[in-house]
Design a protein around this motif. Structure first.
Motif, PDB file in Angstrom:
ATOM      1  N   ALA A  33       0.843  -1.193   0.000  1.00  0.00           N
ATOM      2  CA  ALA A  33       0.000   0.000   0.000  1.00  0.00           C
ATOM      3  C   ALA A  33       0.881   1.246   0.000  1.00  0.00           C
ATOM      4  N   ALA A  34       0.272   2.362  -0.357  1.00  0.00           N
ATOM      5  CA  ALA A  34       1.077   3.571  -0.519  1.00  0.00           C
ATOM      6  C   ALA A  34       0.235   4.823  -0.357  1.00  0.00           C
ATOM      7  N   TRP A  35       0.948   5.929  -0.211  1.00  0.00           N
ATOM      8  CA  TRP A  35       0.342   7.257  -0.235  1.00  0.00           C
ATOM      9  C   TRP A  35       0.948   8.049  -1.394  1.00  0.00           C
ATOM     10  N   PHE A  36       0.094   8.794  -2.046  1.00  0.00           N
ATOM     11  CA  PHE A  36       0.491   9.718  -3.101  1.00  0.00           C
ATOM     12  C   PHE A  36      -0.113  11.082  -2.772  1.00  0.00           C
ATOM     13  N   ARG A  37       0.333  12.114  -3.469  1.00  0.00           N
ATOM     14  CA  ARG A  37      -0.282  13.417  -3.302  1.00  0.00           C
ATOM     15  C   ARG A  37      -0.296  14.151  -4.637  1.00  0.00           C
ATOM     16  N   GLN A  38      -1.242  15.067  -4.738  1.00  0.00           N
ATOM     17  CA  GLN A  38      -1.393  15.794  -5.995  1.00  0.00           C
ATOM     18  C   GLN A  38      -1.827  17.222  -5.744  1.00  0.00           C
ATOM     19  N   VAL A  39      -1.151  18.117  -6.422  1.00  0.00           N
ATOM     20  CA  VAL A  39      -1.500  19.528  -6.413  1.00  0.00           C
ATOM     21  C   VAL A  39      -2.221  19.826  -7.725  1.00  0.00           C
ATOM     22  N   PRO A  40      -3.273  20.641  -7.710  1.00  0.00           N
ATOM     23  CA  PRO A  40      -4.003  20.950  -8.955  1.00  0.00           C
ATOM     24  C   PRO A  40      -3.076  21.396 -10.066  1.00  0.00           C
ATOM     25  N   GLY A  41      -3.244  20.787 -11.239  1.00  0.00           N
ATOM     26  CA  GLY A  41      -2.447  21.156 -12.390  1.00  0.00           C
ATOM     27  C   GLY A  41      -1.126  20.426 -12.497  1.00  0.00           C
ATOM     28  N   LYS A  42      -0.835  19.576 -11.510  1.00  0.00           N
ATOM     29  CA  LYS A  42       0.425  18.832 -11.529  1.00  0.00           C
ATOM     30  C   LYS A  42       0.151  17.337 -11.463  1.00  0.00           C
ATOM     31  N   GLU A  43       1.175  16.557 -11.788  1.00  0.00           N
ATOM     32  CA  GLU A  43       1.035  15.107 -11.733  1.00  0.00           C
ATOM     33  C   GLU A  43       0.988  14.626 -10.281  1.00  0.00           C
ATOM     34  N   ARG A  44       0.416  13.450 -10.109  1.00  0.00           N
ATOM     35  CA  ARG A  44       0.367  12.835  -8.789  1.00  0.00           C
ATOM     36  C   ARG A  44       1.766  12.356  -8.420  1.00  0.00           C
ATOM     37  N   ASP A  45       2.208  12.685  -7.223  1.00  0.00           N
ATOM     38  CA  ASP A  45       3.547  12.322  -6.752  1.00  0.00           C
ATOM     39  C   ASP A  45       3.493  11.191  -5.735  1.00  0.00           C
ATOM     40  N   PHE A  46       4.427  10.289  -5.842  1.00  0.00           N
ATOM     41  CA  PHE A  46       4.594   9.229  -4.851  1.00  0.00           C
ATOM     42  C   PHE A  46       5.102   9.831  -3.542  1.00  0.00           C
ATOM     43  N   VAL A  47       4.551   9.375  -2.416  1.00  0.00           N
ATOM     44  CA  VAL A  47       4.973   9.844  -1.099  1.00  0.00           C
ATOM     45  C   VAL A  47       5.676   8.738  -0.317  1.00  0.00           C
TER      46      VAL A  47
END
Length: 117
Positions: A33-47
């Motif tokens: 399992a994992a966490w990712f994050r995303q800022v509007p207008g940008k790609e989803r980043d692995f955390v």
């Protein structure tokens, strides 16, 4: 498997938050399992990522030493403890499960984390 992320909110820089991701179904216990994050207008980043047995943990460089990923398989829940939060940590955080070495098969709906200065 359905994933439900929660725990996001508004916090001041330097503060802490703990995200949770509740999974339905016992199959979650066998998944990386994992966490990712995303800022509007940008790609989803692995955390961060954690193997099914709680070992083999991997972090993105930008969270090392500040964030801790963990899981409680008895509760079918994934966690992300976030300390020393920075404004640039502001994003929608997503949990994911069932890693095939390249992609994740299941995704939660995301929880908003906003860090103010």
């Amino acid at each position: 498997v359905q994933l439900q992320a929660s725990g996001g909110g508004l916090v001041q820089a330097g503060g802490s938050l703990r995200l949770s991701c509740a999974a339905s179904g016992r199959a979650f216990r066998s998944y990386t399992a994992a966490w990712f994050r995303q800022v509007p207008g940008k790609e989803r980043d692995f955390v961060a990522r954690i193997r099914s047995d709680g070992n083999n943990i991997v972090y993105a460089d930008f969270v090392k030493g500040r964030f801790t990923i963990s899981r409680d398989n008895a509760k079918n829940t994934l966690y992300l403890q976030m300390n020393s939060l920075k404004r640039e940590d502001t994003a929608v955080y997503y949990c994911a499960a069932q890693y095939d070495g390249n992609t994740f098969g299941y995704w939660g709906q995301g929880t908003q984390v906003t860090v103010s200065s």
